[in-house]
Design a protein around this motif. Structure first.
Motif, PDB file in Angstrom:
ATOM      1  N   ALA A  40       0.837  -1.200   0.000  1.00 32.32           N
ATOM      2  CA  ALA A  40       0.000   0.000   0.000  1.00 32.32           C
ATOM      3  C   ALA A  40       0.875   1.254   0.000  1.00 32.32           C
ATOM      4  CB  ALA A  40      -0.908  -0.007   1.223  1.00 32.32           C
TER       5      ALA A  40
ATOM      6  N   LYS B 235      -2.114   4.003   3.107  1.00 33.73           N
ATOM      7  CA  LYS B 235      -2.238   2.840   4.006  1.00 33.73           C
ATOM      8  C   LYS B 235      -3.605   2.663   4.649  1.00 33.73           C
ATOM      9  CE  LYS B 235       2.318   2.399   3.793  1.00 33.73           C
ATOM     10  NZ  LYS B 235       2.994   1.262   3.173  1.00 33.73           N
ATOM     11  N   TYR B 236      -3.919   1.412   4.888  1.00 35.98           N
ATOM     12  CA  TYR B 236      -5.063   1.004   5.703  1.00 35.98           C
ATOM     13  C   TYR B 236      -4.527   0.900   7.133  1.00 35.98           C
ATOM     14  CZ  TYR B 236      -7.731  -2.972   7.785  1.00 35.98           C
ATOM     15  OH  TYR B 236      -8.424  -3.828   8.597  1.00 35.98           O
ATOM     16  N   MET B 237      -4.883   1.860   7.963  1.00 35.98           N
ATOM     17  CA  MET B 237      -4.452   1.802   9.365  1.00 35.98           C
ATOM     18  C   MET B 237      -5.576   2.426  10.183  1.00 35.98           C
ATOM     19  SD  MET B 237      -2.469   0.681  11.649  1.00 35.98           S
ATOM     20  CE  MET B 237      -1.601  -0.493  10.623  1.00 35.98           C
TER      21      MET B 237
ATOM     22  N   SER C  53      -8.517 -10.964   6.493  1.00 31.77           N
ATOM     23  CA  SER C  53      -7.425  -9.989   6.583  1.00 31.77           C
ATOM     24  C   SER C  53      -7.788  -8.807   5.683  1.00 31.77           C
ATOM     25  CB  SER C  53      -6.118 -10.628   6.099  1.00 31.77           C
ATOM     26  OG  SER C  53      -5.248  -9.634   5.589  1.00 31.77           O
ATOM     27  N   GLY C  54      -7.902  -7.633   6.276  1.00 29.31           N
ATOM     28  CA  GLY C  54      -8.350  -6.445   5.535  1.00 29.31           C
ATOM     29  C   GLY C  54      -7.605  -6.244   4.230  1.00 29.31           C
ATOM     30  N   SER C  55      -6.267  -6.156   4.326  1.00 26.36           N
ATOM     31  CA  SER C  55      -5.476  -5.810   3.150  1.00 26.36           C
ATOM     32  C   SER C  55      -5.526  -6.879   2.051  1.00 26.36           C
ATOM     33  CB  SER C  55      -4.025  -5.552   3.553  1.00 26.36           C
ATOM     34  OG  SER C  55      -3.503  -6.674   4.238  1.00 26.36           O
TER      35      SER C  55
ATOM     36  N   ARG D  82      -7.333  -6.335  -1.453  1.00 24.21           N
ATOM     37  CA  ARG D  82      -6.691  -5.621  -2.573  1.00 24.21           C
ATOM     38  C   ARG D  82      -5.912  -6.579  -3.469  1.00 24.21           C
ATOM     39  NH1 ARG D  82      -4.542  -1.549   1.659  1.00 24.21           N
ATOM     40  NH2 ARG D  82      -2.849  -3.054   1.495  1.00 24.21           N
TER      41      ARG D  82
ATOM     42  N   SER E 220       0.138  -6.249  12.878  1.00 22.52           N
ATOM     43  CA  SER E 220      -0.654  -5.159  12.302  1.00 22.52           C
ATOM     44  C   SER E 220      -2.033  -5.097  12.966  1.00 22.52           C
ATOM     45  CB  SER E 220      -0.744  -5.257  10.781  1.00 22.52           C
ATOM     46  OG  SER E 220      -1.296  -6.474  10.398  1.00 22.52           O
TER      47      SER E 220
ATOM     48  N   HIS F 130      -3.468  -1.689  14.550  1.00 22.50           N
ATOM     49  CA  HIS F 130      -4.783  -1.085  14.261  1.00 22.50           C
ATOM     50  C   HIS F 130      -5.479  -0.685  15.572  1.00 22.50           C
ATOM     51  CE1 HIS F 130      -5.280  -1.841   9.936  1.00 22.50           C
ATOM     52  NE2 HIS F 130      -4.839  -3.065  10.095  1.00 22.50           N
TER      53      HIS F 130
ATOM     54  N   ASP G   5       5.560  -0.464   5.711  1.00 23.89           N
ATOM     55  CA  ASP G   5       4.335  -0.942   6.358  1.00 23.89           C
ATOM     56  C   ASP G   5       4.547  -0.994   7.865  1.00 23.89           C
ATOM     57  OD1 ASP G   5       2.430  -1.196   4.446  1.00 23.89           O
ATOM     58  OD2 ASP G   5       2.861  -3.281   3.961  1.00 23.89           O
ATOM     59  N   ALA G   6       3.744  -1.779   8.551  1.00 26.58           N
ATOM     60  CA  ALA G   6       3.923  -1.951   9.991  1.00 26.58           C
ATOM     61  C   ALA G   6       5.061  -2.942  10.216  1.00 26.58           C
ATOM     62  CB  ALA G   6       2.628  -2.429  10.614  1.00 26.58           C
TER      63      ALA G   6
HETATM   64  O1  PMV Z   1      -4.564  -6.293   6.623  1.00 25.81           O
HETATM   65  P1  PMV Z   1      -3.893  -6.015   7.941  1.00 25.81           P
HETATM   66  O2  PMV Z   1      -4.876  -6.003   9.071  1.00 25.81           O
HETATM   67  O3  PMV Z   1      -2.704  -6.898   8.175  1.00 25.81           O
HETATM   68  O4  PMV Z   1      -3.343  -4.507   7.892  1.00 25.81           O
HETATM   69  C1  PMV Z   1      -2.353  -4.101   7.010  1.00 25.81           C
HETATM   70  C2  PMV Z   1      -1.827  -2.799   7.408  1.00 25.81           C
HETATM   71  C3  PMV Z   1      -0.659  -2.258   6.623  1.00 25.81           C
HETATM   72  O5  PMV Z   1       0.046  -3.293   5.971  1.00 25.81           O
HETATM   73  C4  PMV Z   1       0.293  -1.570   7.600  1.00 25.81           C
HETATM   74  C5  PMV Z   1      -1.076  -1.215   5.616  1.00 25.81           C
HETATM   75  C6  PMV Z   1      -1.796  -1.697   4.382  1.00 25.81           C
HETATM   76  O6  PMV Z   1      -2.643  -0.946   3.899  1.00 25.81           O
HETATM   77  O7  PMV Z   1      -1.476  -2.786   3.881  1.00 25.81           O
END
Ligand code: PMV
Length: 315
Positions: free
Chosen positions: A12, A15-17, A147-149, A152, A192, A196, A283-284
């Motif tokens: 990303a 970012k999704y945070m 998993s959110g990301s 995509r 991550s 969040h 990223d994180a």
């Molecule tokens: O999908 P998760 O909950 O692992 O969150 C991903 C968060 C970041 O990788 C830090 C940012 C992103 O948008 O991928």
């Protein structure tokens, strides 16, 4: 019967945070990612006697060893349970998975592994229950719950995720050269998921979504205008913004080590001397992702030879 699916990782730039809804993984802001088609997760599913689902590493000849923690396995199999419930299927399954990129390289593998599991489970369950296979959009929505990301990872070369929808934006850079510079191989201390949660206590959090939206707008304009340098500045500002959330929350944490800082300075120097360079993001985790345009291939090679080989792994 046996089913197989693969899915890529993604990085990303916006970012999704932060989540509006933690059950459904609804983000507080839209995010924009580039799909990393060379970094793949593979999943194989077979029917299994009994009632309990199992996970084990997928053994691909020549592949690197792969393992998942107990919690990791549980989270993965819970996602399978969720998909089985949708198809109203009770039969147990054996899930095997692996990545084609080294484990512990600090590369986000939850995006590719949940996307690959969703694809494979949907294939298997629609065959077993004689139901119609889901559309890509429906699979992305389902994967987001695990998993959110990962939602995509169903789209390429770019993915724009807002609320529950992912689309492919029209960006004139369709092929980029991606490298991740490994600063630390260790498992991250703050996941991550935990990040969040913790960032919601940062004084910067209430205004985070507005800044992300602003950065997204600026980045899309820069891409549209083929203004690579402005795109670099926006990406820089964006990852600094989420890392500032990490360091200003009530249980502060940081992934930025002195070595990360050192490398970031070298990359800034490259921009300074060449008036050109890669997009940079983090990223994180402590590792640095760089994206070069295809016409910068020799610059990428030179930077790697001069600063990275012998000091850092690069994938
Ligand atoms: O999908 P998760 O909950 O692992 O969150 C991903 C968060 C970041 O990788 C830090 C940012 C992103 O948008 O991928």
């Amino acid at each position: 019967m046996s089913w197989f699916a693969q899915a890529p990782s993604n990085i990303a730039l916006i970012k999704y945070m932060g989540k509006k809804d933690t059950e459904q993984n609804i983000p507080i802001n839209p995010s924009l990612s580039y799909t990393l088609s060379n970094l793949l997760s593979s999943v194989n599913i077979e029917e299994h006697p009994g009632k309990k689902d199992f996970w084990e590493p997928l053994d691909i000849p020549g592949a690197l060893p792969f393992s998942l923690s107990k919690e990791g396995q549980e989270r993965y199999l819970n996602h399978l349970t969720r998909i089985k419930a949708i198809f109203n299927h009770q039969g147990a399954m054996m899930v095997r998975s692996t990545n084609n990129f080294p484990q512990g390289a600090g590369l986000a593998s939850s995006a590719s592994s949940f996307a690959a599991l969703t694809k494979c489970a949907v294939k298997a369950l629609s065959d077993l229950t004689h139901k119609e296979i889901f559309s890509t959009e429906a699979m992305a929505k389902l994967s987001r719950l695990g998993s959110g990301s990962s939602c995509r990872s169903f789209f390429t070369p770019w993915a724009l995720w807002d609320e529950t929808t992912v689309t492919v934006p029209d960006i004139p850079y369709t092929e980029l050269l991606h490298q991740v510079i490994i600063v630390n191989h260790e498992e991250k201390k703050v996941s991550s998921r935990e990040a969040h949660r913790r960032i919601t206590t940062s004084p910067n959090y209430p205004t985070r979504s507005a800044r992300a939206i602003q950065n997204l707008k600026a980045l899309r304009h820069a891409f549209q205008d083929k203004d690579w340098k402005s795109a670099y500045h926006v990406c820089w500002q964006e990852f600094q913004d989420i890392h500032a959330l990490f360091s200003t929350c009530k249980e502060p944490f940081s992934y930025i080590t002195s070595e990360t800082k050192n490398l970031l300075t070298r990359l800034q120097d490259l921009w300074q001397t060449e008036n050109d360079g890669p997009l940079i993001t983090m990223d994180a985790g402590p590792n640095i992702h760089v994206l070069y345009r295809p016409d910068q291939a020799s610059m990428a090679k030179q930077f790697k030879q001069k600063h990275l080989i012998g000091n850092h792994d690069v994938f």
